[in-house]
Design a protein around this motif. Structure first.
Motif, PDB file in Angstrom:
ATOM      1  N   PRO A 222       0.833  -1.216   0.000  1.00  0.00           N
ATOM      2  CA  PRO A 222       0.000   0.000   0.000  1.00  0.00           C
ATOM      3  C   PRO A 222       0.857   1.251   0.000  1.00  0.00           C
ATOM      4  O   PRO A 222       1.911   1.321   0.655  1.00  0.00           O
ATOM      5  CB  PRO A 222      -0.803  -0.136   1.303  1.00  0.00           C
ATOM      6  CG  PRO A 222       0.008  -1.021   2.162  1.00  0.00           C
ATOM      7  CD  PRO A 222       0.720  -1.970   1.249  1.00  0.00           C
ATOM      8  N   SER A 223       0.370   2.215  -0.755  1.00  0.00           N
ATOM      9  CA  SER A 223       1.109   3.470  -0.853  1.00  0.00           C
ATOM     10  C   SER A 223       0.777   4.438   0.268  1.00  0.00           C
ATOM     11  O   SER A 223       1.489   5.433   0.457  1.00  0.00           O
ATOM     12  CB  SER A 223       0.817   4.155  -2.197  1.00  0.00           C
ATOM     13  OG  SER A 223      -0.595   4.413  -2.328  1.00  0.00           O
ATOM     14  N   LEU A 224      -0.273   4.209   1.024  1.00  0.00           N
ATOM     15  CA  LEU A 224      -0.666   5.115   2.081  1.00  0.00           C
ATOM     16  C   LEU A 224      -1.047   4.313   3.302  1.00  0.00           C
ATOM     17  O   LEU A 224      -1.824   3.353   3.213  1.00  0.00           O
ATOM     18  CB  LEU A 224      -1.858   5.979   1.632  1.00  0.00           C
ATOM     19  CG  LEU A 224      -2.357   7.002   2.653  1.00  0.00           C
ATOM     20  CD1 LEU A 224      -1.253   8.044   2.927  1.00  0.00           C
ATOM     21  CD2 LEU A 224      -3.625   7.694   2.152  1.00  0.00           C
ATOM     22  N   GLN A 225      -0.533   4.656   4.462  1.00  0.00           N
ATOM     23  CA  GLN A 225      -0.839   4.001   5.717  1.00  0.00           C
ATOM     24  C   GLN A 225      -1.559   5.018   6.611  1.00  0.00           C
ATOM     25  O   GLN A 225      -0.952   5.983   7.080  1.00  0.00           O
ATOM     26  CB  GLN A 225       0.452   3.512   6.390  1.00  0.00           C
ATOM     27  CG  GLN A 225       1.142   2.373   5.686  1.00  0.00           C
ATOM     28  CD  GLN A 225       0.380   1.065   5.851  1.00  0.00           C
ATOM     29  OE1 GLN A 225      -0.488   0.952   6.722  1.00  0.00           O
ATOM     30  NE2 GLN A 225       0.735   0.081   5.025  1.00  0.00           N
ATOM     31  N   ALA A 230       0.123  -1.442  13.326  1.00  0.00           N
ATOM     32  CA  ALA A 230      -0.733  -2.596  13.016  1.00  0.00           C
ATOM     33  C   ALA A 230      -1.676  -2.905  14.168  1.00  0.00           C
ATOM     34  O   ALA A 230      -2.804  -3.375  13.962  1.00  0.00           O
ATOM     35  CB  ALA A 230       0.137  -3.813  12.698  1.00  0.00           C
ATOM     36  N   LYS A 231      -1.231  -2.621  15.401  1.00  0.00           N
ATOM     37  CA  LYS A 231      -2.099  -2.855  16.558  1.00  0.00           C
ATOM     38  C   LYS A 231      -3.314  -1.935  16.532  1.00  0.00           C
ATOM     39  O   LYS A 231      -4.444  -2.349  16.815  1.00  0.00           O
ATOM     40  CB  LYS A 231      -1.285  -2.675  17.828  1.00  0.00           C
ATOM     41  CG  LYS A 231      -2.050  -2.975  19.098  1.00  0.00           C
ATOM     42  CD  LYS A 231      -1.153  -2.817  20.305  1.00  0.00           C
ATOM     43  CE  LYS A 231      -1.936  -3.126  21.585  1.00  0.00           C
ATOM     44  NZ  LYS A 231      -1.085  -2.953  22.798  1.00  0.00           N
ATOM     45  N   ALA A 232      -3.109  -0.661  16.170  1.00  0.00           N
ATOM     46  CA  ALA A 232      -4.232   0.277  16.079  1.00  0.00           C
ATOM     47  C   ALA A 232      -5.184  -0.115  14.952  1.00  0.00           C
ATOM     48  O   ALA A 232      -6.407   0.033  15.077  1.00  0.00           O
ATOM     49  CB  ALA A 232      -3.696   1.698  15.872  1.00  0.00           C
ATOM     50  N   TYR A 237     -10.622  -2.337  13.447  1.00  0.00           N
ATOM     51  CA  TYR A 237     -11.467  -3.311  12.737  1.00  0.00           C
ATOM     52  C   TYR A 237     -12.290  -4.144  13.715  1.00  0.00           C
ATOM     53  O   TYR A 237     -13.446  -4.494  13.440  1.00  0.00           O
ATOM     54  CB  TYR A 237     -10.594  -4.207  11.856  1.00  0.00           C
ATOM     55  CG  TYR A 237     -10.353  -3.626  10.484  1.00  0.00           C
ATOM     56  CD1 TYR A 237     -11.308  -3.778   9.480  1.00  0.00           C
ATOM     57  CD2 TYR A 237      -9.175  -2.939  10.206  1.00  0.00           C
ATOM     58  CE1 TYR A 237     -11.084  -3.243   8.219  1.00  0.00           C
ATOM     59  CE2 TYR A 237      -8.943  -2.402   8.957  1.00  0.00           C
ATOM     60  CZ  TYR A 237      -9.909  -2.562   7.961  1.00  0.00           C
ATOM     61  OH  TYR A 237      -9.698  -2.030   6.711  1.00  0.00           O
ATOM     62  N   ASP A 238     -11.709  -4.429  14.875  1.00  0.00           N
ATOM     63  CA  ASP A 238     -12.478  -5.186  15.877  1.00  0.00           C
ATOM     64  C   ASP A 238     -13.665  -4.370  16.385  1.00  0.00           C
ATOM     65  O   ASP A 238     -14.773  -4.889  16.568  1.00  0.00           O
ATOM     66  CB  ASP A 238     -11.571  -5.574  17.038  1.00  0.00           C
ATOM     67  CG  ASP A 238     -10.512  -6.576  16.631  1.00  0.00           C
ATOM     68  OD1 ASP A 238     -10.733  -7.256  15.594  1.00  0.00           O
ATOM     69  OD2 ASP A 238      -9.495  -6.694  17.335  1.00  0.00           O
TER      70      ASP A 238
END
Length: 261
Positions: A222-225, A230-232, A237-238
């Motif tokens: 992906p070009s944009l994060q 990753a934890k956030a 999503y949860d």
């Protein structure tokens, strides 16, 4: 003049030689030659011999008052106009075959000779045994279908059948209401709310991954994060998946629904 009188009296009495003669007896037996007499029924050209009678002769003879005082006459085999035929017993071939096999005769010729010299008959059933097998019906038994009882007119005038139907309907409605009352809430019973249902544990299910081309699964990045880590991203999503339960829509993006009991 005498000749004319004879011709008028016997118009069909010509003999074989053509002369006038007496009436032949065969003429009285031919219906085509017989003419109907005035005021009398038509006769048939059938002559019965003397002493002939129609019907079956009755061998029963009345003995008069003396026989009547002694008792009523009974029919016996000697008084009947016909003779009863005695039933001849048939040969018992099964018994003959068993006897031949026990004697050691197996071939067809030996068994034929054995049957010619030996004879076994079946037992004949007497009339007494046949009578005992007959079913005895009670004297009060009547054949046929029983007659349908007539409808009482007083019940129709009083609308008894209508009242009966209404009472049955009331009973059904009362029973239905009792079942509904049983299913209602009771003060001592605890019911689950929406918050308690959301707090319950849900078994984690891994969703199937969508199909992608191999070059995008291995090399593409992906070009944009937008997430800091990753934890956030996982926590977001949860939260989104847990919040989908209370929202409307197929994907859970709509407004919140009202609570349901």
């Amino acid at each position: 003049m005498a000749t004319d009188t004879m011709m008028y009296e016997n118009p069909f009495s010509l003999t074989a030689a053509g002369e006038l003669g007496m009436n032949r007896e065969t003429m009285l037996q031919n219906e085509l030659l017989l003419r109907t007499e005035l005021g009398k029924p038509k006769r048939r050209g059938v002559i019965l011999p003397a002493g002939i009678t129609y019907g079956r002769p009755n061998g029963m003879r009345d003995g008069g008052s003396s026989e009547a005082l002694h008792g009523w006459p009974t029919l016996s085999s000697t008084n009947l106009p016909f003779k009863r035929k005695e039933k001849t017993a048939q040969r018992d071939f099964m018994a003959l075959n068993r006897a031949a096999v026990s004697a050691g005769l197996v071939t067809a010729n030996d068994q034929y000779e054995f049957r010619a010299t030996h004879d076994v008959r079946r037992k004949t059933q007497s009339e007494d045994s046949q009578r005992s097998r007959t079913r005895r019906l009670p004297p009060s038994m009547v054949y046929g279908i029983s007659t349908r009882p007539s409808t009482p007119i007083f019940d129709l005038l009083e609308h008894k059948y209508q009242d009966k139907w209404l009472s049955e309907r009331r009973k059904l409605e009362l029973a239905k209401r009792q079942e509904e009352n049983k299913q209602r809430r009771s003060p001592g019973q605890v019911y689950e709310t929406r918050a308690s249902l959301l707090r319950t544990y849900q078994n984690p299910v891994e969703p199937d991954r969508l199909w992608q081309m191999p070059k995008f699964t291995k090399e593409a990045r992906p070009s944009l994060q937008t997430f800091r880590s990753a934890k956030a991203r996982g926590a977001a999503y949860d939260h989104f998946e847990s919040d989908q339960i209370s929202r409307k829509g197929n994907f859970g993006h709509g407004t919140y629904e009202a609570a349901k009991n």
